[in-house]
Design a protein around this motif. Structure first.
Motif, PDB file in Angstrom:
ATOM      1  N   THR A 198      56.230   2.992  16.287  1.00  0.00           N
ATOM      2  CA  THR A 198      56.045   4.436  16.424  1.00  0.00           C
ATOM      3  C   THR A 198      56.503   5.179  15.171  1.00  0.00           C
ATOM      4  N   LEU A 199      57.639   4.801  14.624  1.00  0.00           N
ATOM      5  CA  LEU A 199      58.130   5.454  13.412  1.00  0.00           C
ATOM      6  C   LEU A 199      57.145   5.271  12.263  1.00  0.00           C
ATOM      7  N   GLU A 200      56.556   4.084  12.159  1.00  0.00           N
ATOM      8  CA  GLU A 200      55.583   3.840  11.097  1.00  0.00           C
ATOM      9  C   GLU A 200      54.313   4.654  11.315  1.00  0.00           C
ATOM     10  N   LEU A 201      53.850   4.711  12.571  1.00  0.00           N
ATOM     11  CA  LEU A 201      52.648   5.474  12.883  1.00  0.00           C
ATOM     12  C   LEU A 201      52.835   6.950  12.553  1.00  0.00           C
ATOM     13  N   LEU A 202      53.984   7.503  12.912  1.00  0.00           N
ATOM     14  CA  LEU A 202      54.263   8.908  12.615  1.00  0.00           C
ATOM     15  C   LEU A 202      54.277   9.162  11.115  1.00  0.00           C
ATOM     16  N   ARG A 203      54.770   8.216  10.355  1.00  0.00           N
ATOM     17  CA  ARG A 203      54.812   8.382   8.896  1.00  0.00           C
ATOM     18  C   ARG A 203      53.404   8.483   8.329  1.00  0.00           C
ATOM     19  N   HIS A 204      52.445   7.808   8.966  1.00  0.00           N
ATOM     20  CA  HIS A 204      51.070   7.824   8.476  1.00  0.00           C
ATOM     21  C   HIS A 204      50.298   9.067   8.926  1.00  0.00           C
ATOM     22  N   ILE A 205      50.447   9.448  10.185  1.00  0.00           N
ATOM     23  CA  ILE A 205      49.606  10.544  10.698  1.00  0.00           C
ATOM     24  C   ILE A 205      50.279  11.909  10.586  1.00  0.00           C
ATOM     25  N   ALA A 206      51.591  11.945  10.362  1.00  0.00           N
ATOM     26  CA  ALA A 206      52.305  13.220  10.213  1.00  0.00           C
ATOM     27  C   ALA A 206      53.431  13.047   9.199  1.00  0.00           C
ATOM     28  N   GLY A 248      52.449   3.168  -0.134  1.00  0.00           N
ATOM     29  CA  GLY A 248      53.642   2.598   0.489  1.00  0.00           C
ATOM     30  C   GLY A 248      53.535   1.107   0.732  1.00  0.00           C
ATOM     31  N   GLU A 249      54.629   0.562   1.236  1.00  0.00           N
ATOM     32  CA  GLU A 249      54.686  -0.878   1.497  1.00  0.00           C
ATOM     33  C   GLU A 249      53.761  -1.243   2.651  1.00  0.00           C
ATOM     34  N   ASN A 250      53.393  -2.523   2.671  1.00  0.00           N
ATOM     35  CA  ASN A 250      52.516  -3.004   3.734  1.00  0.00           C
ATOM     36  C   ASN A 250      53.261  -3.007   5.065  1.00  0.00           C
ATOM     37  N   GLY A 251      52.575  -2.571   6.109  1.00  0.00           N
ATOM     38  CA  GLY A 251      53.154  -2.566   7.440  1.00  0.00           C
ATOM     39  C   GLY A 251      52.066  -2.830   8.452  1.00  0.00           C
ATOM     40  N   GLU A 252      52.303  -2.449   9.691  1.00  0.00           N
ATOM     41  CA  GLU A 252      51.282  -2.659  10.722  1.00  0.00           C
ATOM     42  C   GLU A 252      50.146  -1.656  10.584  1.00  0.00           C
ATOM     43  N   PHE A 253      50.435  -0.480  10.044  1.00  0.00           N
ATOM     44  CA  PHE A 253      49.409   0.541   9.849  1.00  0.00           C
ATOM     45  C   PHE A 253      49.190   0.778   8.364  1.00  0.00           C
ATOM     46  N   SER A 254      47.996   1.245   8.047  1.00  0.00           N
ATOM     47  CA  SER A 254      47.706   1.666   6.685  1.00  0.00           C
ATOM     48  C   SER A 254      46.725   2.831   6.739  1.00  0.00           C
ATOM     49  N   THR A 255      46.693   3.596   5.670  1.00  0.00           N
ATOM     50  CA  THR A 255      45.817   4.756   5.586  1.00  0.00           C
ATOM     51  C   THR A 255      44.984   4.669   4.314  1.00  0.00           C
ATOM     52  N   ALA A 256      43.701   4.919   4.447  1.00  0.00           N
ATOM     53  CA  ALA A 256      42.799   4.921   3.301  1.00  0.00           C
ATOM     54  C   ALA A 256      42.086   6.266   3.229  1.00  0.00           C
ATOM     55  N   VAL A 257      41.786   6.717   2.019  1.00  0.00           N
ATOM     56  CA  VAL A 257      40.995   7.926   1.820  1.00  0.00           C
ATOM     57  C   VAL A 257      39.709   7.530   1.110  1.00  0.00           C
ATOM     58  N   ILE A 258      38.572   7.809   1.737  1.00  0.00           N
ATOM     59  CA  ILE A 258      37.273   7.541   1.120  1.00  0.00           C
ATOM     60  C   ILE A 258      36.673   8.880   0.700  1.00  0.00           C
ATOM     61  N   THR A 259      35.994   8.878  -0.438  1.00  0.00           N
ATOM     62  CA  THR A 259      35.556  10.145  -0.997  1.00  0.00           C
ATOM     63  C   THR A 259      34.293   9.996  -1.825  1.00  0.00           C
ATOM     64  N   THR A 260      33.510  11.051  -1.892  1.00  0.00           N
ATOM     65  CA  THR A 260      32.356  11.126  -2.770  1.00  0.00           C
ATOM     66  C   THR A 260      32.028  12.595  -3.035  1.00  0.00           C
ATOM     67  N   GLU A 261      31.487  12.860  -4.213  1.00  0.00           N
ATOM     68  CA  GLU A 261      31.064  14.221  -4.551  1.00  0.00           C
ATOM     69  C   GLU A 261      29.569  14.391  -4.368  1.00  0.00           C
ATOM     70  N   LEU A 325      41.618   7.823   6.921  1.00  0.00           N
ATOM     71  CA  LEU A 325      41.527   6.991   8.121  1.00  0.00           C
ATOM     72  C   LEU A 325      42.791   6.152   8.242  1.00  0.00           C
ATOM     73  N   THR A 326      43.394   6.195   9.424  1.00  0.00           N
ATOM     74  CA  THR A 326      44.616   5.440   9.690  1.00  0.00           C
ATOM     75  C   THR A 326      44.376   4.448  10.819  1.00  0.00           C
ATOM     76  N   GLY A 327      44.747   3.221  10.581  1.00  0.00           N
ATOM     77  CA  GLY A 327      44.590   2.187  11.601  1.00  0.00           C
ATOM     78  C   GLY A 327      45.243   0.901  11.143  1.00  0.00           C
ATOM     79  N   GLU A 328      44.902  -0.174  11.817  1.00  0.00           N
ATOM     80  CA  GLU A 328      45.391  -1.490  11.430  1.00  0.00           C
ATOM     81  C   GLU A 328      44.279  -2.230  10.684  1.00  0.00           C
ATOM     82  N   ASP A 329      44.667  -3.031   9.704  1.00  0.00           N
ATOM     83  CA  ASP A 329      43.698  -3.817   8.925  1.00  0.00           C
ATOM     84  C   ASP A 329      42.623  -2.919   8.308  1.00  0.00           C
TER      85      ASP A 329
END
Length: 363
Positions: A198-206, A248-261, A325-329
């Motif tokens: 939960t602490l890790e998830l909160l760090r990613h989404i908030a 950040g360090e690898n954990g159970e969750f990760s966040t990626a930002v995809i972008t295009t102009e 986008l935040t999720g696992e893998d």
């Protein structure tokens, strides 16, 4: 009057968070960055609201426990079926009346009533300063709540009019408005893995939140409420991502930002979007769609539900697509490739113009 507001829709979390604040947080003096806001060491009054259901409908139970220990209770009949509206109306009358003779206050909202109701009262009353807006969450429930497709009304929590919000919508909205999350552990839950996750998830989404573990019995400093920052975070499509989360360090969750102009083909996006958001617990951002070229189209996703909505003109900002986008893998490279299959190239635009010109001539 300096006020800390606490919202939740978990009774366990709300009770534990309130006890923790009163025991470990309220005596922790803080001088904020601009040196103009300081917590006082005076003990706090507590005003808590609870909803009661009886044969005559819904009542609001207000319990005011003064710093001296004196306690008084009042029952307020609710006209209508909106608990948030009734709570807001009652607080609008009651809190300003006690503000000038109360130094500090812990306001405990009814289950399911959002923190924004306390923000509105504080914003409208010059004698009330909302210093901390906090959300109490249960570590064993938060992820399930984000993935839940049931409504709060179906769960028996009726915070707003005909409450069709999902638990995830309540959590995400209040996480955006809050500056502090108090994470409690269910008394019958012995798994520490839920707490770490939960602490890790909160760090990613908030990532803006000050997160306090209620299970740690030690002094804690809460976050500080800034209404402009809170309103910005709550805007549809706000990315809500920081560099330290992305790097950040690898954990159970990760966040990626995809972008295009490049402009996005709306029909192709409709085909590809389910693949992009599959398995993501949280999605947020905006897209530049060919069907709404002048409008910012916000993308919001909470657990199993993802939606798009227009949210004003681009204005001075250059149109672009950015989705976090935040999720696992999470595979950022694959997600970026999927997005790029939706872009409209210069050749696509030229062919579309030729087709339009041909159609005009034939007409």
């Amino acid at each position: 009057m300096q006020m800390t507001a606490l919202s939740s829709f978990s009774l366990f979390a709300r009770t534990d968070a309130a006890d923790h604040w009163l025991t470990y947080c309220q005596q922790h003096s803080t001088v904020h960055q601009d040196s103009s806001h300081t917590y006082q060491d005076a003990p706090a009054d507590v005003v808590s609201y609870d909803s009661l259901t009886n044969d005559d409908g819904i009542e609001l139970l207000r319990t005011h426990t003064r710093a001296s220990g004196e306690k008084e209770q009042s029952r307020i009949h609710i006209d209508g079926d909106c608990l948030s509206c009734a709570t807001l109306a009652e607080m609008t009358d009651y809190l300003p009346a006690i503000a000038e003779r109360t130094e500090r206050l812990l306001l405990i909202l009814p289950l399911g009533v959002p923190i924004s109701t306390a923000m509105k009262v504080a914003n409208d009353c010059p004698h009330i300063e909302l210093v901390t807006a906090s959300l109490a969450v249960l570590d064993s429930d938060i992820e399930d709540d984000l993935w839940s497709s049931e409504t709060l009304n179906a769960r028996g929590v009726t915070g707003s009019c005909a409450d069709e919000r999902t638990p995830g919508e309540f959590v995400v909205a209040d996480l955006s408005y809050a500056d502090t999350a108090l994470v409690a552990t269910h008394p019958f839950d012995c798994e520490s893995s839920n707490h770490r996750r939960t602490l890790e998830l909160l760090r990613h989404i908030a990532p803006h939140l000050t997160v306090i573990s209620v299970e740690h019995k030690e002094p804690a400093e809460c976050g500080y409420h800034n209404i402009v920052a809170a309103q910005t975070r709550a805007r549809p499509g706000h990315l809500h991502v920081t560099e330290d989360v992305l790097l950040g360090e690898n954990g159970e969750f990760s966040t990626a930002v995809i972008t295009t102009e490049k402009l996005i083909d709306s029909e192709q996006l409709a085909q590809v979007l389910p693949q992009i958001v599959e398995g993501m617990v949280r999605v947020r951002g905006h897209v530049w769609l060919d069907s709404h070229q002048d409008d910012r189209v916000a993308v919001e996703g909470i657990g199993p539900v993802v939606w798009l909505q227009t949210h004003g003109a681009w204005g001075r900002k250059l149109p672009a697509t950015r989705i976090a986008l935040t999720g696992e893998d999470v595979n950022a490279a694959e997600l970026q490739k999927l997005l790029e299959t939706c872009t409209i190239t210069g050749d696509d635009i030229a062919q579309e113009l030729l087709r339009a010109d041909q159609t005009l001539k034939e007409g």
